[in-house]
Motif scaffolding. Structure first.
Motif, PDB file in Angstrom:
ATOM      1  N   UNK A   1      41.158  52.114  33.932  1.00  0.00           N
ATOM      2  CA  UNK A   1      42.342  51.344  33.548  1.00  0.00           C
ATOM      3  C   UNK A   1      42.792  51.897  32.199  1.00  0.00           C
ATOM      4  N   UNK A   2      44.085  52.314  32.162  1.00  0.00           N
ATOM      5  CA  UNK A   2      44.587  52.978  30.960  1.00  0.00           C
ATOM      6  C   UNK A   2      45.197  51.956  30.014  1.00  0.00           C
TER       7      UNK A   2
ATOM      8  N   UNK B   1      41.038  45.314  26.955  1.00  0.00           N
ATOM      9  CA  UNK B   1      40.890  44.006  27.614  1.00  0.00           C
ATOM     10  C   UNK B   1      42.253  43.509  28.105  1.00  0.00           C
ATOM     11  N   UNK B   2      43.254  43.686  27.260  1.00  0.00           N
ATOM     12  CA  UNK B   2      44.627  43.303  27.599  1.00  0.00           C
ATOM     13  C   UNK B   2      45.098  44.030  28.861  1.00  0.00           C
ATOM     14  N   UNK B   3      44.845  45.339  28.916  1.00  0.00           N
ATOM     15  CA  UNK B   3      45.280  46.134  30.071  1.00  0.00           C
ATOM     16  C   UNK B   3      44.595  45.657  31.352  1.00  0.00           C
ATOM     17  N   UNK B   4      43.290  45.334  31.266  1.00  0.00           N
ATOM     18  CA  UNK B   4      42.548  44.900  32.456  1.00  0.00           C
ATOM     19  C   UNK B   4      43.065  43.548  32.957  1.00  0.00           C
ATOM     20  N   UNK B   5      43.286  42.611  32.015  1.00  0.00           N
ATOM     21  CA  UNK B   5      43.755  41.276  32.402  1.00  0.00           C
ATOM     22  C   UNK B   5      45.119  41.353  33.083  1.00  0.00           C
ATOM     23  N   UNK B   6      45.938  42.340  32.672  1.00  0.00           N
ATOM     24  CA  UNK B   6      47.250  42.495  33.294  1.00  0.00           C
ATOM     25  C   UNK B   6      47.200  43.291  34.584  1.00  0.00           C
ATOM     26  N   UNK B   7      46.254  44.238  34.691  1.00  0.00           N
ATOM     27  CA  UNK B   7      46.167  45.040  35.911  1.00  0.00           C
ATOM     28  C   UNK B   7      45.683  44.189  37.089  1.00  0.00           C
TER      29      UNK B   7
ATOM     30  N   UNK C   1      30.321  42.064  24.976  1.00  0.00           N
ATOM     31  CA  UNK C   1      29.391  41.858  26.089  1.00  0.00           C
ATOM     32  C   UNK C   1      29.640  40.413  26.485  1.00  0.00           C
ATOM     33  N   UNK C   2      30.786  40.180  27.152  1.00  0.00           N
ATOM     34  CA  UNK C   2      31.266  38.815  27.371  1.00  0.00           C
ATOM     35  C   UNK C   2      32.079  38.770  28.665  1.00  0.00           C
ATOM     36  N   UNK C   3      32.217  37.575  29.188  1.00  0.00           N
ATOM     37  CA  UNK C   3      33.070  37.389  30.369  1.00  0.00           C
ATOM     38  C   UNK C   3      34.381  36.760  29.916  1.00  0.00           C
ATOM     39  N   UNK C   4      35.462  37.454  30.181  1.00  0.00           N
ATOM     40  CA  UNK C   4      36.803  36.993  29.811  1.00  0.00           C
ATOM     41  C   UNK C   4      37.468  36.464  31.085  1.00  0.00           C
ATOM     42  N   UNK C   5      37.773  35.169  31.101  1.00  0.00           N
ATOM     43  CA  UNK C   5      38.379  34.541  32.278  1.00  0.00           C
ATOM     44  C   UNK C   5      39.871  34.891  32.344  1.00  0.00           C
ATOM     45  N   UNK C   6      40.481  34.729  33.536  1.00  0.00           N
ATOM     46  CA  UNK C   6      41.919  35.030  33.653  1.00  0.00           C
ATOM     47  C   UNK C   6      42.762  34.275  32.620  1.00  0.00           C
TER      48      UNK C   6
END
Lengths: 281, 161
Positions: A67-68, A80-86, A135-140
């Motif tokens: 993910x870029x 993290x921002x890119x992943x949450x949006x992808x 090292x954490x879980x980021x929810x939607x």
């Protein structure tokens, strides 16, 4: 029902303090990026590597789904921002690439304690008690918080989690999240993981020769890379390499333009001079 | 101005003496070390001096400070030559000025003795017949470091207290 858990390995850093790509440094012969992906992938539905645009062609990273970053120069929170949006429907187990002591048990502890009602689940740092964002879980639901955080010009993901509604856990293995930023930290980590004593690092030294020693060495100075711990060991090395004939008992030592003991520990960048018997006046 | 210096050119001892001029001083003593035509049975034709200058300058300054403290002199100065020297040239000059002659003599003697023992300065002698050697080194090396007791050892020594 909680969102499916995807994995995101952050490997877009510039490793400026390490001066080499942290994703490629090896422990037990395995590059750090591959080690981390091997830990992460079995625990999540899909595992991705977070990269900067210019890293897309890197063979080590492109072996995985990438993910870029959309926001250049924003650091880990950009990844993290890119992943949450992808993949807006997914929660993300986010991992930094420079955690050589991380193990499956620590990740399993995190996943077991996951609280999807909060915006994230994270460990408390063993060092300062603050949430460990990498090292954490980021929810939607964290996507909105990330947007808001970026909108205020802030970049620090730790700062974001410190003021957000986060489930906080205590690490069972306090060292599990110690990270590696410099060459010496890497050497110590390798030694810890591979069970070896850390080797004395080679020091860059400058050696100057005068009078009889200059003639015997055939030079007035040289740059030396040596593991000698002190002047005594250095002289033994140079004596063999350069055919120096004077005995240590005949010499005195100067380090950085002052007289010094033979046993004084040498440091990187030191200038060492072995002084033959003097004859002023 | 530094009270211990090196010079690559012949020393102007008259000019050095005037640097110590002081109306409060009633005594002045100077020492000149000259290039001699023989050493340890060999005929010497000329000399070369070299030094590890940064350390020698610092240590030389300390020697002058020690002499000033010990003997209560008002001024002292030492200049050492570097490079090639011919017979008869002044290799080293020391001057000391004090209220009375005794302090001046004693300080002058202290400075030259300490300079010879402590400063990283080396002397290469060129002999008749073409040989050359580093004073205090070659016999040392041949003796494998054992002090045979017959020649003055020139190891740089810690200050004598």
């Amino acid at each position: 029902m909680s969102a499916p858990l995807f994995g995101l390995l952050l490997a877009g850093g510039r490793s400026t303090r390490m001066q080499r790509d942290k994703a490629g440094i090896e422990y037990d012969g395995q590059p750090q990026l591959a080690r981390a992906m091997a830990l992460l992938a079995p625990l999540v539905v899909r595992a991705f590597v977070s990269v900067r645009a210019e890293q897309r062609g890197d063979p080590q990273r492109s072996a995985y789904e990438c993910i870029v970053d959309a926001l250049p120069e924003s650091g880990p929170i950009g990844g993290i921002h890119a992943a949450l949006h992808a993949h807006p429907g997914a929660a993300w187990l986010v991992l930094a690439c420079d955690l050589p002591f991380l193990d499956a048990a620590t990740l399993q502890q995190l996943i077991a304690a996951r609280d999807p009602a909060r915006i994230a689940t994270a460990f408390r740092s063993s060092h300062d008690g603050k949430p460990e964002p990498l090292c954490a879980i980021w929810e939607p639901a964290s996507a909105a918080a990330v947007e808001a955080w970026l909108a205020t010009g802030q970049r620090c993901p730790r700062g974001l989690l410190a003021q957000a509604d986060v489930a906080l856990l205590t690490l069972r293995a306090p060292q599990a999240l110690d990270n590696i930023n410099t060459g010496p930290e890497y050497a110590a980590a390798r030694a810890r993981l591979e069970g070896a004593a850390p080797p004395a690092p080679a020091r860059r030294l400058r050696v100057q020769y005068f009078a009889l020693l200059r003639e015997q060495a055939g030079r007035s100075e040289e740059a030396v890379s040596s593991r000698a711990r002190n002047a005594r060991e250095l002289y033994a090395e140079l004596r063999a390499a350069r055919g120096l004939k004077l005995e240590p008992a005949q010499l005195r030592v100067a380090v950085n333009e002052e007289f010094a003991d033979w046993e004084r520990p040498l440091a990187d960048g030191d200038t060492v001079v072995f002084l033959p018997p003097v004859a002023g006046g | 101005m530094n009270r211990f210096r090196f010079s690559n050119a012949a020393l102007d001892t008259a000019a050095l003496r005037t640097e110590l001029a002081d109306p409060a001083c009633g005594g002045y003593a100077a020492f000149e070390g000259w290039v001699r035509d023989h050493n340890e049975g060999q005929r010497v034709l000329r000399l070369e001096y070299e030094a590890f200058a940064p350390l020698a300058l610092r240590e030389g300054e300390r020697i002058i400070a020690e002499a000033t403290d010990r003997f209560g002199i008002r001024g002292a100065l030492c200049v050492h030559r570097l490079g090639a020297l011919a017979l008869g040239e002044v290799a080293v000059w020391v001057g000391a000025a004090a209220a009375h002659r005794d302090e001046a003599f004693r300080a002058c003697r202290y400075v030259i003795d300490e300079v010879k023992h402590r400063l990283p300065i080396w002397k290469k002698e060129h002999y008749a017949g073409g040989d050359s050697g580093w004073a205090n080194c070659e016999r040392c090396a041949a003796a494998g470091g054992a002090d045979d007791g017959h020649h003055e050892h020139g190891h740089a020594h810690a200050p004598r207290r």
